[in-house]
Scaffold this motif. Structure first.
Motif, PDB file in Angstrom:
ATOM      1  N   LEU A 163       0.908  -1.445   0.194  1.00 31.38           N
ATOM      2  CA  LEU A 163      -0.052   0.275   0.624  1.00 31.38           C
ATOM      3  C   LEU A 163       0.893   1.517   0.213  1.00 31.38           C
ATOM      4  O   LEU A 163       0.268   2.419  -0.893  1.00 31.38           O
ATOM      5  CB  LEU A 163      -1.254   0.129   0.991  1.00 31.38           C
ATOM      6  CG  LEU A 163      -1.926  -1.313   1.359  1.00 31.38           C
ATOM      7  CD1 LEU A 163      -2.730  -0.819   2.570  1.00 31.38           C
ATOM      8  CD2 LEU A 163      -3.055  -0.170   0.135  1.00 31.38           C
ATOM      9  N   ILE A 164       2.057   1.235   1.304  1.00 29.21           N
ATOM     10  CA  ILE A 164       2.908   2.526   0.308  1.00 29.21           C
ATOM     11  C   ILE A 164       2.960   2.567  -1.047  1.00 29.21           C
ATOM     12  O   ILE A 164       3.360   3.995  -1.089  1.00 29.21           O
ATOM     13  CB  ILE A 164       3.675   2.172   1.395  1.00 29.21           C
ATOM     14  CG1 ILE A 164       2.752   2.164   2.966  1.00 29.21           C
ATOM     15  CG2 ILE A 164       5.463   3.460   0.986  1.00 29.21           C
ATOM     16  CD1 ILE A 164       4.173   1.977   4.714  1.00 29.21           C
ATOM     17  N   VAL A 165       3.946   1.623  -1.823  1.00 33.76           N
ATOM     18  CA  VAL A 165       4.501   1.548  -2.697  1.00 33.76           C
ATOM     19  C   VAL A 165       3.293   2.468  -3.463  1.00 33.76           C
ATOM     20  O   VAL A 165       3.799   3.143  -4.299  1.00 33.76           O
ATOM     21  CB  VAL A 165       4.898  -0.268  -2.931  1.00 33.76           C
ATOM     22  CG1 VAL A 165       5.070   0.684  -4.701  1.00 33.76           C
ATOM     23  CG2 VAL A 165       5.921  -0.620  -2.066  1.00 33.76           C
ATOM     24  N   GLU A 172       1.317  10.299  -2.951  1.00 35.06           N
ATOM     25  CA  GLU A 172       1.228  10.693  -1.793  1.00 35.06           C
ATOM     26  C   GLU A 172       2.142  10.478  -0.779  1.00 35.06           C
ATOM     27  O   GLU A 172       3.020  10.559  -1.219  1.00 35.06           O
ATOM     28  CB  GLU A 172       0.024   9.955  -1.282  1.00 35.06           C
ATOM     29  CG  GLU A 172      -1.217   9.304  -2.293  1.00 35.06           C
ATOM     30  CD  GLU A 172      -2.464  10.486  -1.917  1.00 35.06           C
ATOM     31  OE1 GLU A 172      -2.231  10.692  -0.658  1.00 35.06           O
ATOM     32  OE2 GLU A 172      -2.727  10.585  -2.372  1.00 35.06           O
ATOM     33  N   ASP A 173       1.698  11.271   0.508  1.00 39.23           N
ATOM     34  CA  ASP A 173       3.175  11.246   1.227  1.00 39.23           C
ATOM     35  C   ASP A 173       2.698  10.339   2.127  1.00 39.23           C
ATOM     36  O   ASP A 173       1.514   9.735   3.287  1.00 39.23           O
ATOM     37  CB  ASP A 173       2.009  13.501   2.520  1.00 39.23           C
ATOM     38  CG  ASP A 173       3.896  12.972   3.275  1.00 39.23           C
ATOM     39  OD1 ASP A 173       4.445  12.433   3.314  1.00 39.23           O
ATOM     40  OD2 ASP A 173       3.409  13.928   4.262  1.00 39.23           O
ATOM     41  N   VAL A 174       4.059   9.582   2.355  1.00 38.23           N
ATOM     42  CA  VAL A 174       3.827   8.507   3.039  1.00 38.23           C
ATOM     43  C   VAL A 174       4.525   8.305   4.545  1.00 38.23           C
ATOM     44  O   VAL A 174       4.892   7.292   4.729  1.00 38.23           O
ATOM     45  CB  VAL A 174       4.604   7.159   2.097  1.00 38.23           C
ATOM     46  CG1 VAL A 174       2.893   6.943   0.342  1.00 38.23           C
ATOM     47  CG2 VAL A 174       6.085   7.296   1.262  1.00 38.23           C
ATOM     48  N   GLN A 175       4.826   9.438   4.274  1.00 39.33           N
ATOM     49  CA  GLN A 175       6.268   9.293   6.041  1.00 39.33           C
ATOM     50  C   GLN A 175       5.548   9.321   7.028  1.00 39.33           C
ATOM     51  O   GLN A 175       5.918   7.998   7.112  1.00 39.33           O
ATOM     52  CB  GLN A 175       6.907  11.525   6.171  1.00 39.33           C
ATOM     53  CG  GLN A 175       7.554  10.900   6.805  1.00 39.33           C
ATOM     54  CD  GLN A 175       8.176  12.608   7.443  1.00 39.33           C
ATOM     55  OE1 GLN A 175       7.937  13.104   7.069  1.00 39.33           O
ATOM     56  NE2 GLN A 175       9.000  12.903   7.891  1.00 39.33           N
ATOM     57  N   ALA A 176       4.234   9.516   7.209  1.00 36.83           N
ATOM     58  CA  ALA A 176       3.404   9.085   8.415  1.00 36.83           C
ATOM     59  C   ALA A 176       3.506   7.486   8.225  1.00 36.83           C
ATOM     60  O   ALA A 176       3.874   6.579   9.528  1.00 36.83           O
ATOM     61  CB  ALA A 176       2.465   9.240   9.066  1.00 36.83           C
ATOM     62  N   LEU A 181       4.694   1.985  10.447  1.00 37.12           N
ATOM     63  CA  LEU A 181       5.755   0.744   9.723  1.00 37.12           C
ATOM     64  C   LEU A 181       7.119   0.239  10.554  1.00 37.12           C
ATOM     65  O   LEU A 181       7.142  -0.971  10.799  1.00 37.12           O
ATOM     66  CB  LEU A 181       5.545   0.527   8.164  1.00 37.12           C
ATOM     67  CG  LEU A 181       5.892  -0.690   7.858  1.00 37.12           C
ATOM     68  CD1 LEU A 181       4.890  -1.969   7.959  1.00 37.12           C
ATOM     69  CD2 LEU A 181       6.052  -0.714   6.778  1.00 37.12           C
ATOM     70  N   THR A 182       8.040   1.522  10.396  1.00 40.65           N
ATOM     71  CA  THR A 182       9.200   1.116  11.063  1.00 40.65           C
ATOM     72  C   THR A 182       8.997   0.639  12.581  1.00 40.65           C
ATOM     73  O   THR A 182       9.776   0.007  13.159  1.00 40.65           O
ATOM     74  CB  THR A 182      10.107   2.446  11.131  1.00 40.65           C
ATOM     75  OG1 THR A 182       9.937   2.816   9.980  1.00 40.65           O
ATOM     76  CG2 THR A 182      11.271   2.055  11.721  1.00 40.65           C
ATOM     77  N   ARG A 183       7.645   1.548  13.293  1.00 33.89           N
ATOM     78  CA  ARG A 183       7.486   1.155  14.945  1.00 33.89           C
ATOM     79  C   ARG A 183       7.512  -0.474  15.470  1.00 33.89           C
ATOM     80  O   ARG A 183       7.551  -0.842  15.968  1.00 33.89           O
ATOM     81  CB  ARG A 183       6.527   1.936  15.055  1.00 33.89           C
ATOM     82  CG  ARG A 183       7.308   3.890  15.646  1.00 33.89           C
ATOM     83  CD  ARG A 183       6.963   4.620  16.314  1.00 33.89           C
ATOM     84  NE  ARG A 183       5.375   4.731  15.885  1.00 33.89           N
ATOM     85  CZ  ARG A 183       4.610   5.822  15.613  1.00 33.89           C
ATOM     86  NH1 ARG A 183       5.721   6.836  14.770  1.00 33.89           N
ATOM     87  NH2 ARG A 183       3.700   6.245  15.169  1.00 33.89           N
ATOM     88  N   ILE A 204      -2.219   0.632   7.652  1.00 34.42           N
ATOM     89  CA  ILE A 204      -2.493  -0.529   6.339  1.00 34.42           C
ATOM     90  C   ILE A 204      -3.911   1.194   5.639  1.00 34.42           C
ATOM     91  O   ILE A 204      -4.132   1.543   5.194  1.00 34.42           O
ATOM     92  CB  ILE A 204      -3.517  -0.985   6.773  1.00 34.42           C
ATOM     93  CG1 ILE A 204      -1.976  -2.209   6.380  1.00 34.42           C
ATOM     94  CG2 ILE A 204      -4.055  -1.942   5.995  1.00 34.42           C
ATOM     95  CD1 ILE A 204      -2.308  -3.777   7.147  1.00 34.42           C
ATOM     96  N   GLU A 205      -4.140   1.088   7.157  1.00 31.71           N
ATOM     97  CA  GLU A 205      -5.979   2.368   7.500  1.00 31.71           C
ATOM     98  C   GLU A 205      -5.548   3.300   6.984  1.00 31.71           C
ATOM     99  O   GLU A 205      -6.659   3.877   6.021  1.00 31.71           O
ATOM    100  CB  GLU A 205      -6.697   2.337   8.644  1.00 31.71           C
ATOM    101  CG  GLU A 205      -7.052   1.087   9.734  1.00 31.71           C
ATOM    102  CD  GLU A 205      -7.468   0.435  10.827  1.00 31.71           C
ATOM    103  OE1 GLU A 205      -7.464   1.220  11.393  1.00 31.71           O
ATOM    104  OE2 GLU A 205      -8.299  -0.450  11.303  1.00 31.71           O
ATOM    105  N   SER A 206      -4.223   3.185   7.565  1.00 29.44           N
ATOM    106  CA  SER A 206      -4.209   5.263   7.094  1.00 29.44           C
ATOM    107  C   SER A 206      -3.797   4.995   5.416  1.00 29.44           C
ATOM    108  O   SER A 206      -4.086   6.299   4.499  1.00 29.44           O
ATOM    109  CB  SER A 206      -3.151   5.966   7.729  1.00 29.44           C
ATOM    110  OG  SER A 206      -2.028   4.859   8.154  1.00 29.44           O
ATOM    111  N   THR A 207      -3.149   4.322   5.019  1.00 27.03           N
ATOM    112  CA  THR A 207      -2.316   4.605   3.826  1.00 27.03           C
ATOM    113  C   THR A 207      -4.234   4.346   2.857  1.00 27.03           C
ATOM    114  O   THR A 207      -3.896   4.413   1.666  1.00 27.03           O
ATOM    115  CB  THR A 207      -1.397   3.436   3.362  1.00 27.03           C
ATOM    116  OG1 THR A 207      -0.556   3.968   4.905  1.00 27.03           O
ATOM    117  CG2 THR A 207      -1.360   3.201   2.147  1.00 27.03           C
TER     118      THR A 207
END
Length: 214
Positions: A163-165, A172-176, A181-183, A204-207
């Motif tokens: 989803l991030i890709v 889209e801004d995927v930084q958050a 995902l890192t956390r 997943i929900e935000s993306t």
């Protein structure tokens, strides 16, 4: 003369009885100490922290060396009681941690039912005073639950990464999302599965939400 003889016989009998009592007490102390040493070996093999309570066993050995059998027996018994408490605490911790993972697993999964069965066995063994058996069942339950959780999280990580890709390709801004995902991965590495699951789910929900808004 007869009176002196009788007194000597009585004294001899008392000494013999005392010697017999001492021998019996020594045997009890030796048996208790040997059993305690075996328990210590088993506890260490089970990764139980017995650093503090092992001092009690050392004192029991010193008491035996001093021929203070009554104290040695009492100290060996005390050691066993303290080890049992340590087992009980560890079993309770493992079972609680395992149960916390069950809420994240699918109800219909047969492996989840297997975990629940192992937890019941751990509880039964614990109730029967078989702390070593209880710990084996508790550890087995945790291992199965952890394997299931790792599989579930791995699938979630793959979905989140895809989803991030997709979101990045859509400008889209995927930084958050990437931070979440890192956390999540860091939490999984430290076996904090609840936090890992929460973070990857939020990712997943935000993306997904940002993609649907396009």
């Amino acid at each position: 003369m007869a009176s002196s003889y009788l007194k000597a016989m009585q004294l001899r009998k008392q000494l013999e009885e005392k010697a017999k009592e001492t021998a019996q007490l020594r045997q009890k102390a030796e048996d208790a100490l040997s059993s305690a040493e075996s328990l210590l070996g088993n506890a260490r093999a089970a990764d139980l922290d017995v650093t503090l309570v092992s001092e009690i066993l050392n004192k029991a050995k010193m008491s035996m060396a001093d021929k203070d059998y009554e104290t040695a027996l009492a100290q060996s018994i005390q050691f066993k009681e303290e080890v049992a408490k340590a087992y009980d605490k560890l079993i309770e911790t493992i079972c609680a941690s395992t149960e916390s993972l069950l809420s994240f697993l699918d109800e219909g999964d047969p492996e989840k039912k297997h975990v629940q069965t192992l937890l019941v066995k751990a509880g039964d063994s614990r109730g029967a005073g078989d702390v070593e058996g209880a710990l084996r069942h508790a550890k087995a339950a945790w291992q199965v639950a952890e394997k299931l959780m790792n599989g579930k999280l791995s699938a979630q990580f793959s979905a989140a990464q895809s989803l991030i890709v997709t979101a990045r390709n859509s400008k889209e801004d995927v930084q958050a999302a990437e931070e979440l995902l890192t956390r999540a991965r860091a939490a999984m590495s430290s076996q904090d599965y609840a936090t890992a699951f929460q973070n990857v789910r939020e990712c997943i929900e935000s993306t997904s939400g940002s993609l649907l808004e396009q």
